[in-house]
Write a protein that holds these residues in place. Structure first.
Motif, PDB file in Angstrom:
ATOM      1  N   GLU A   1      -8.029  -7.489  -2.526  1.00 36.55           N
ATOM      2  CA  GLU A   1      -6.933  -6.561  -2.772  1.00 36.55           C
ATOM      3  C   GLU A   1      -5.936  -7.435  -4.110  1.00 36.55           C
ATOM      4  O   GLU A   1      -6.207  -8.481  -4.198  1.00 36.55           O
ATOM      5  CB  GLU A   1      -6.038  -6.729  -1.625  1.00 36.55           C
ATOM      6  CG  GLU A   1      -6.644  -5.970  -0.494  1.00 36.55           C
ATOM      7  CD  GLU A   1      -6.768  -4.608  -0.465  1.00 36.55           C
ATOM      8  OE1 GLU A   1      -6.221  -3.903  -1.422  1.00 36.55           O
ATOM      9  OE2 GLU A   1      -7.526  -3.996   0.583  1.00 36.55           O
TER      10      GLU A   1
ATOM     11  N   PHE B   1       0.915  -1.131   0.134  1.00 36.76           N
ATOM     12  CA  PHE B   1       0.042  -0.166  -0.074  1.00 36.76           C
ATOM     13  C   PHE B   1       0.932   1.143  -0.196  1.00 36.76           C
ATOM     14  O   PHE B   1       1.660   1.312   1.039  1.00 36.76           O
ATOM     15  CB  PHE B   1      -0.826  -0.050   1.401  1.00 36.76           C
ATOM     16  CG  PHE B   1      -1.997  -1.282   1.186  1.00 36.76           C
ATOM     17  CD1 PHE B   1      -3.009  -1.041   0.321  1.00 36.76           C
ATOM     18  CD2 PHE B   1      -1.797  -2.087   2.231  1.00 36.76           C
ATOM     19  CE1 PHE B   1      -3.729  -2.214   0.512  1.00 36.76           C
ATOM     20  CE2 PHE B   1      -2.891  -3.115   2.374  1.00 36.76           C
ATOM     21  CZ  PHE B   1      -3.785  -3.141   1.353  1.00 36.76           C
TER      22      PHE B   1
ATOM     23  N   LEU C   1       4.415   0.891   1.699  1.00 42.05           N
ATOM     24  CA  LEU C   1       4.205  -0.083   2.927  1.00 42.05           C
ATOM     25  C   LEU C   1       4.159  -1.327   2.153  1.00 42.05           C
ATOM     26  O   LEU C   1       3.120  -1.641   1.722  1.00 42.05           O
ATOM     27  CB  LEU C   1       3.199   0.492   3.753  1.00 42.05           C
ATOM     28  CG  LEU C   1       3.327  -0.760   4.945  1.00 42.05           C
ATOM     29  CD1 LEU C   1       4.489  -0.380   6.016  1.00 42.05           C
ATOM     30  CD2 LEU C   1       1.812  -0.399   5.658  1.00 42.05           C
TER      31      LEU C   1
ATOM     32  N   VAL D   1       3.176  -4.690   2.514  1.00 45.35           N
ATOM     33  CA  VAL D   1       2.389  -5.632   3.452  1.00 45.35           C
ATOM     34  C   VAL D   1       2.644  -6.974   3.525  1.00 45.35           C
ATOM     35  O   VAL D   1       2.621  -7.860   4.545  1.00 45.35           O
ATOM     36  CB  VAL D   1       0.894  -5.161   3.393  1.00 45.35           C
ATOM     37  CG1 VAL D   1       0.071  -5.825   4.480  1.00 45.35           C
ATOM     38  CG2 VAL D   1       1.078  -3.776   3.647  1.00 45.35           C
TER      39      VAL D   1
ATOM     40  N   PRO E   1       0.338 -11.018  15.051  1.00 45.37           N
ATOM     41  CA  PRO E   1       0.040  -9.688  15.680  1.00 45.37           C
ATOM     42  C   PRO E   1      -0.754  -8.764  14.686  1.00 45.37           C
ATOM     43  O   PRO E   1      -0.815  -9.147  13.533  1.00 45.37           O
ATOM     44  CB  PRO E   1       1.279  -8.967  16.048  1.00 45.37           C
ATOM     45  CG  PRO E   1       2.346  -9.817  15.372  1.00 45.37           C
ATOM     46  CD  PRO E   1       1.966 -11.134  15.051  1.00 45.37           C
ATOM     47  N   SER E   2      -1.339  -7.896  15.325  1.00 43.31           N
ATOM     48  CA  SER E   2      -2.185  -6.859  14.515  1.00 43.31           C
ATOM     49  C   SER E   2      -1.198  -6.135  13.645  1.00 43.31           C
ATOM     50  O   SER E   2      -0.117  -5.916  14.022  1.00 43.31           O
ATOM     51  CB  SER E   2      -2.960  -5.856  15.525  1.00 43.31           C
ATOM     52  OG  SER E   2      -3.641  -4.917  14.749  1.00 43.31           O
ATOM     53  N   GLY E   3      -1.751  -5.911  12.216  1.00 45.35           N
ATOM     54  CA  GLY E   3      -0.918  -5.451  11.383  1.00 45.35           C
ATOM     55  C   GLY E   3       0.109  -6.167  10.752  1.00 45.35           C
ATOM     56  O   GLY E   3       0.816  -5.762   9.697  1.00 45.35           O
ATOM     57  N   SER E   4       0.172  -7.399  10.906  1.00 42.86           N
ATOM     58  CA  SER E   4       1.283  -8.206  10.110  1.00 42.86           C
ATOM     59  C   SER E   4       0.792  -8.752   8.747  1.00 42.86           C
ATOM     60  O   SER E   4       1.699  -9.341   8.242  1.00 42.86           O
ATOM     61  CB  SER E   4       1.429  -9.510  11.210  1.00 42.86           C
ATOM     62  OG  SER E   4       0.249 -10.080  11.274  1.00 42.86           O
ATOM     63  N   GLY E   5      -0.480  -8.676   8.421  1.00 43.63           N
ATOM     64  CA  GLY E   5      -0.767  -8.724   6.873  1.00 43.63           C
ATOM     65  C   GLY E   5      -1.750  -9.689   6.636  1.00 43.63           C
ATOM     66  O   GLY E   5      -2.148 -10.189   5.551  1.00 43.63           O
ATOM     67  N   LYS E   6      -2.346 -10.362   7.873  1.00 43.16           N
ATOM     68  CA  LYS E   6      -3.312 -11.570   7.939  1.00 43.16           C
ATOM     69  C   LYS E   6      -4.421 -11.168   7.013  1.00 43.16           C
ATOM     70  O   LYS E   6      -4.894 -12.115   6.148  1.00 43.16           O
ATOM     71  CB  LYS E   6      -3.874 -11.875   9.278  1.00 43.16           C
ATOM     72  CG  LYS E   6      -2.537 -12.187  10.228  1.00 43.16           C
ATOM     73  CD  LYS E   6      -2.934 -12.723  11.613  1.00 43.16           C
ATOM     74  CE  LYS E   6      -3.888 -11.676  12.449  1.00 43.16           C
ATOM     75  NZ  LYS E   6      -3.273 -10.685  12.681  1.00 43.16           N
ATOM     76  N   THR E   7      -5.129 -10.007   7.452  1.00 47.79           N
ATOM     77  CA  THR E   7      -6.485  -9.819   6.635  1.00 47.79           C
ATOM     78  C   THR E   7      -6.085  -9.447   4.863  1.00 47.79           C
ATOM     79  O   THR E   7      -6.804  -9.941   4.282  1.00 47.79           O
ATOM     80  CB  THR E   7      -7.107  -8.705   7.133  1.00 47.79           C
ATOM     81  OG1 THR E   7      -7.499  -8.770   8.417  1.00 47.79           O
ATOM     82  CG2 THR E   7      -8.144  -8.151   6.226  1.00 47.79           C
ATOM     83  N   THR E   8      -5.014  -8.930   4.821  1.00 49.00           N
ATOM     84  CA  THR E   8      -4.569  -8.493   3.390  1.00 49.00           C
ATOM     85  C   THR E   8      -4.295  -9.620   2.552  1.00 49.00           C
ATOM     86  O   THR E   8      -4.679  -9.942   1.562  1.00 49.00           O
ATOM     87  CB  THR E   8      -3.072  -7.579   3.268  1.00 49.00           C
ATOM     88  OG1 THR E   8      -3.513  -6.524   4.291  1.00 49.00           O
ATOM     89  CG2 THR E   8      -3.063  -7.078   2.089  1.00 49.00           C
TER      90      THR E   8
HETATM   91  P1  ADP Z   1      -3.738  -7.798  10.165  1.00 50.02           P
HETATM   92  O1  ADP Z   1      -4.734  -8.593   9.558  1.00 50.02           O
HETATM   93  O2  ADP Z   1      -2.503  -8.743  10.198  1.00 50.02           O
HETATM   94  O3  ADP Z   1      -3.869  -6.928  11.264  1.00 50.02           O
HETATM   95  P2  ADP Z   1      -3.806  -6.250   7.784  1.00 50.02           P
HETATM   96  O4  ADP Z   1      -3.547  -7.041   6.535  1.00 50.02           O
HETATM   97  O5  ADP Z   1      -5.153  -5.649   8.046  1.00 50.02           O
HETATM   98  O6  ADP Z   1      -3.032  -6.860   9.041  1.00 50.02           O
HETATM   99  O7  ADP Z   1      -2.707  -4.857   7.746  1.00 50.02           O
HETATM  100  C1  ADP Z   1      -1.372  -5.091   7.338  1.00 50.02           C
HETATM  101  C2  ADP Z   1      -0.712  -3.537   7.157  1.00 50.02           C
HETATM  102  O8  ADP Z   1      -1.388  -3.081   5.935  1.00 50.02           O
HETATM  103  C3  ADP Z   1      -1.072  -2.672   8.101  1.00 50.02           C
HETATM  104  O9  ADP Z   1       0.042  -1.803   8.465  1.00 50.02           O
HETATM  105  C4  ADP Z   1      -2.059  -1.936   7.697  1.00 50.02           C
HETATM  106  O10 ADP Z   1      -2.192  -0.558   8.235  1.00 50.02           O
HETATM  107  C5  ADP Z   1      -1.988  -1.768   6.302  1.00 50.02           C
HETATM  108  N1  ADP Z   1      -3.240  -1.645   5.504  1.00 50.02           N
HETATM  109  C6  ADP Z   1      -4.185  -2.767   5.056  1.00 50.02           C
HETATM  110  N2  ADP Z   1      -5.164  -2.266   4.471  1.00 50.02           N
HETATM  111  C7  ADP Z   1      -4.747  -1.010   3.855  1.00 50.02           C
HETATM  112  C8  ADP Z   1      -5.281   0.056   2.920  1.00 50.02           C
HETATM  113  N3  ADP Z   1      -6.338  -0.263   2.375  1.00 50.02           N
HETATM  114  N4  ADP Z   1      -4.427   1.026   2.731  1.00 50.02           N
HETATM  115  C9  ADP Z   1      -3.041   1.273   3.238  1.00 50.02           C
HETATM  116  N5  ADP Z   1      -2.860   0.265   4.341  1.00 50.02           N
HETATM  117  C10 ADP Z   1      -3.453  -0.581   4.782  1.00 50.02           C
END
Ligand code: ADP
Length: 244
Positions: free
Chosen positions: A51, A11, A14, A16, A35-42
């Motif tokens: 995405e 993104f 960054l 991810v 951990p939160s922010g590690s990229g799991k959801t992405t």
């Molecule tokens: P997790 O699910 O492990 O908490 P995410 O996949 O949600 O992690 O996010 C991974 C990183 O990508 C985080 O730093 C988050 O802030 C960033 N991020 C996620 N979605 C977006 C987006 N649409 N635009 C910019 N940054 C994003």
């Protein structure tokens, strides 16, 4: 059944997901923790092409999308039909009854005959224990019940793979169990599932494999008994100590 091959996703500046590769065999349940922010959801959203990665490829069953190539909308649409996604917030259509919510995908996307779609929706709602609530509207349901509708809705398109993105994290604690029980039932039926969750008990009981992610990479993966009891990596140990 499902493969991710050298996926990169960023993104802006960054990065991810950094060279993520994984493989899920048919009928297996993979749980992703970290951990939160590690990229799991992405990672999960890339599997469903919500995405779009910069490079790498994903394969479900026989279909592959190579992200370094130009992809048509139809290719993406067809690919998406192979997985059913359950989100943290259920986003049911408030103006549609429960059964209509479940029929919506098959009828509008797949052009399935309405009667057929209704029968199937009723069957799925029975499976998630909501046969009594079919004709209610979402606002009358608890969060746990709404999420079970979300699961039935994701299954209505007959996906080859089910993707769960923290499906219980928005729920009051007393409602978590009913959703996890439905998910466990699907796992026992032999569905292929990728689940992002903080529910470690579920991971221990249900996962065939657990993947620990940190900072956009897969740090460690293994059978739950191994990963939870004998983690090899310092980062995994730190994370597990933190949450225990
Ligand atoms: P997790 O699910 O492990 O908490 P995410 O996949 O949600 O992690 O996010 C991974 C990183 O990508 C985080 O730093 C988050 O802030 C960033 N991020 C996620 N979605 C977006 C987006 N649409 N635009 C910019 N940054 C994003």
């Amino acid at each position: 059944m499902l493969t991710m091959d050298h996926i990169y996703k960023q993104f802006g500046d960054l990065v991810v997901l950094k060279d993520i590769s994984l493989n899920v065999e048919q009928g297996k349940v993979v749980v992703i923790i970290g951990p939160s922010g590690s990229g799991k959801t992405t990672l999960l959203r890339c599997l469903n092409v919500l995405e779009r990665p910069e490079s790498g490829s994903v394969t479900i069953d026989q279909q592959t999308l190579n992200f370094t190539k130009k992809l048509t909308k139809k290719q993406i649409r067809d690919f998406r039909k192979q997985s059913g996604m359950v989100f943290q917030t259920y986003n049911l259509f408030p103006h549609l009854s429960v059964i209509q919510n479940v029929m919506e995908g098959p009828v509008t996307v797949q052009k399935v005959d309405k009667n057929k779609a209704r029968d199937k929706a009723a069957e799925l709602l029975t499976k998630v224990g909501l046969q009594e609530k079919m004709y209610e509207y979402p606002y009358k349901l608890s969060g746990g019940q709404q999420q079970r509708v979300g699961i039935a809705r994701a299954m209505a398109i007959d996906p080859k793979v089910m993707l769960f993105d923290e499906p219980t994290s928005a729920l009051d604690p007393e409602l978590v169990g009913e959703v996890l029980r439905v998910m466990k039932g699907l796992a026992n039926e032999g569905r292929t599932m990728v689940v992002v969750t903080h529910e470690m008990k579920f991971a221990k009981e249900v996962a065939d494999e657990v993947i620990f992610m940190d900072d956009g990479v897969i740090v460690e993966r293994g059978a739950p008994s191994v990963l939870f009891e004998h983690p090899k990596e310092q980062r995994t140990r730190q994370f597990l100590n933190m949450i225990n």
